[in-house]
Design a protein around this motif. Structure first.
Motif, PDB file in Angstrom:
ATOM      1  N   ASP A 170      43.614 -21.243  52.249  1.00 38.87           N
ATOM      2  CA  ASP A 170      43.166 -20.553  51.122  1.00 38.87           C
ATOM      3  C   ASP A 170      41.895 -20.903  50.403  1.00 38.87           C
ATOM      4  O   ASP A 170      41.378 -19.782  49.945  1.00 38.87           O
ATOM      5  CB  ASP A 170      44.405 -21.019  49.918  1.00 38.87           C
ATOM      6  N   ASP A 171      41.426 -22.067  50.556  1.00 33.24           N
ATOM      7  CA  ASP A 171      40.143 -22.414  50.163  1.00 33.24           C
ATOM      8  C   ASP A 171      38.892 -21.647  50.613  1.00 33.24           C
ATOM      9  O   ASP A 171      37.954 -20.851  50.132  1.00 33.24           O
ATOM     10  CB  ASP A 171      39.894 -23.702  49.998  1.00 33.24           C
TER      11      ASP A 171
ATOM     12  N   ALA B 189      35.379 -14.939  50.344  1.00 35.60           N
ATOM     13  CA  ALA B 189      35.624 -13.711  49.736  1.00 35.60           C
ATOM     14  C   ALA B 189      34.567 -13.520  48.598  1.00 35.60           C
ATOM     15  O   ALA B 189      34.061 -12.391  48.237  1.00 35.60           O
ATOM     16  CB  ALA B 189      36.897 -13.327  49.039  1.00 35.60           C
ATOM     17  N   HIS B 190      34.440 -14.376  47.810  1.00 32.43           N
ATOM     18  CA  HIS B 190      33.895 -14.702  46.426  1.00 32.43           C
ATOM     19  C   HIS B 190      32.381 -14.811  46.698  1.00 32.43           C
ATOM     20  O   HIS B 190      31.621 -14.114  46.238  1.00 32.43           O
ATOM     21  CB  HIS B 190      34.352 -15.713  45.712  1.00 32.43           C
TER      22      HIS B 190
ATOM     23  N   LYS C 140      39.008 -17.875  49.832  1.00 35.01           N
ATOM     24  CA  LYS C 140      38.731 -17.626  48.366  1.00 35.01           C
ATOM     25  C   LYS C 140      37.121 -17.613  48.398  1.00 35.01           C
ATOM     26  O   LYS C 140      36.503 -16.950  47.808  1.00 35.01           O
ATOM     27  CB  LYS C 140      39.333 -18.543  47.670  1.00 35.01           C
ATOM     28  N   LEU C 141      36.613 -18.853  49.034  1.00 35.11           N
ATOM     29  CA  LEU C 141      35.103 -18.933  48.925  1.00 35.11           C
ATOM     30  C   LEU C 141      34.245 -17.990  49.424  1.00 35.11           C
ATOM     31  O   LEU C 141      33.429 -17.427  49.079  1.00 35.11           O
ATOM     32  CB  LEU C 141      34.716 -20.400  49.611  1.00 35.11           C
TER      33      LEU C 141
END
Length: 189
Positions: free
Chosen positions: A26-27, A33-34, A30-31
């Motif tokens: 998940d981390d 993608a951002h 998310k990182l």
């Protein structure tokens, strides 16, 4: 080269580098993608299913297999103060004696640039590679216009060694790379 346990941790003043774990998905997703527009220009083309659970499982399986046979060591970089994932670092193409060398690669999230984290991570990881892994030489390559990466390498003692034409595929095209090397400190010099 010495044996490397899969629970290896590299700790610096502000960071912890640890092998990627299933729970990091998940981390990581998310990182990345951002930070996609920040990271993508410096990496090979992302697969169609980039950041999917399937992509993650493929990567994790490959990283774990390489770790077991000691041909690559992939770490995630987390900030000690809040456990935030800030990026990743890898030693790939690990070659045993007589070379005792590896290639270094790294990436970080856009929000963490300019804070010295990658320089700190690279310094700590290279120290580990020389002392715990037993390497003598670490190599890295950057596309010529990547000034931030150049500063990371020069700031951690890497020396520019030359230009390699069409060295790697980056963002869908074969790209020249400036090559750097770092040699284990020797007491006789």
């Amino acid at each position: 080269m010495t044996s490397v346990p899969p629970d290896t941790l590299i700790v610096s003043s502000r960071l912890v580098l640890a092998p990627a774990r299933r729970a990091d998905y998940d981390d990581w997703a998310k990182l990345r993608a951002h930070s996609r527009s920040y990271i993508e220009p410096w990496e090979p083309l992302w697969p169609r299913d980039a950041l999917s659970r399937r992509d993650w499982n493929r990567r994790l399986k490959a990283w774990s297999a390489a770790w077991k046979v000691r041909t690559a060591f992939v770490f995630f970089i987390r900030r000690q103060s809040d456990n935030a994932l800030i990026g990743g670092l890898s030693f790939t193409q690990v070659r045993p004696w007589p070379a005792d060398s590896a290639s270094l690669g790294y990436w970080q999230g856009a929000d963490f640039q300019g804070q010295g984290y990658m320089r700190e991570a690279v310094g700590a990881a290279c120290h580990w590679a020389f002392t715990d892994l037993g390497l003598w030489r670490i190599e890295a390559g950057i596309v010529p216009e990547n000034a931030r990466s150049r500063r990371v390498l020069e700031g951690t003692g890497f020396a520019e060694e030359g230009l390699a034409a069409a060295y790697l595929e980056i963002a869908g095209a074969r790209r020249d790379h400036v090559l750097f090397g770092l040699v284990r400190p020797r007491p006789d010099r």
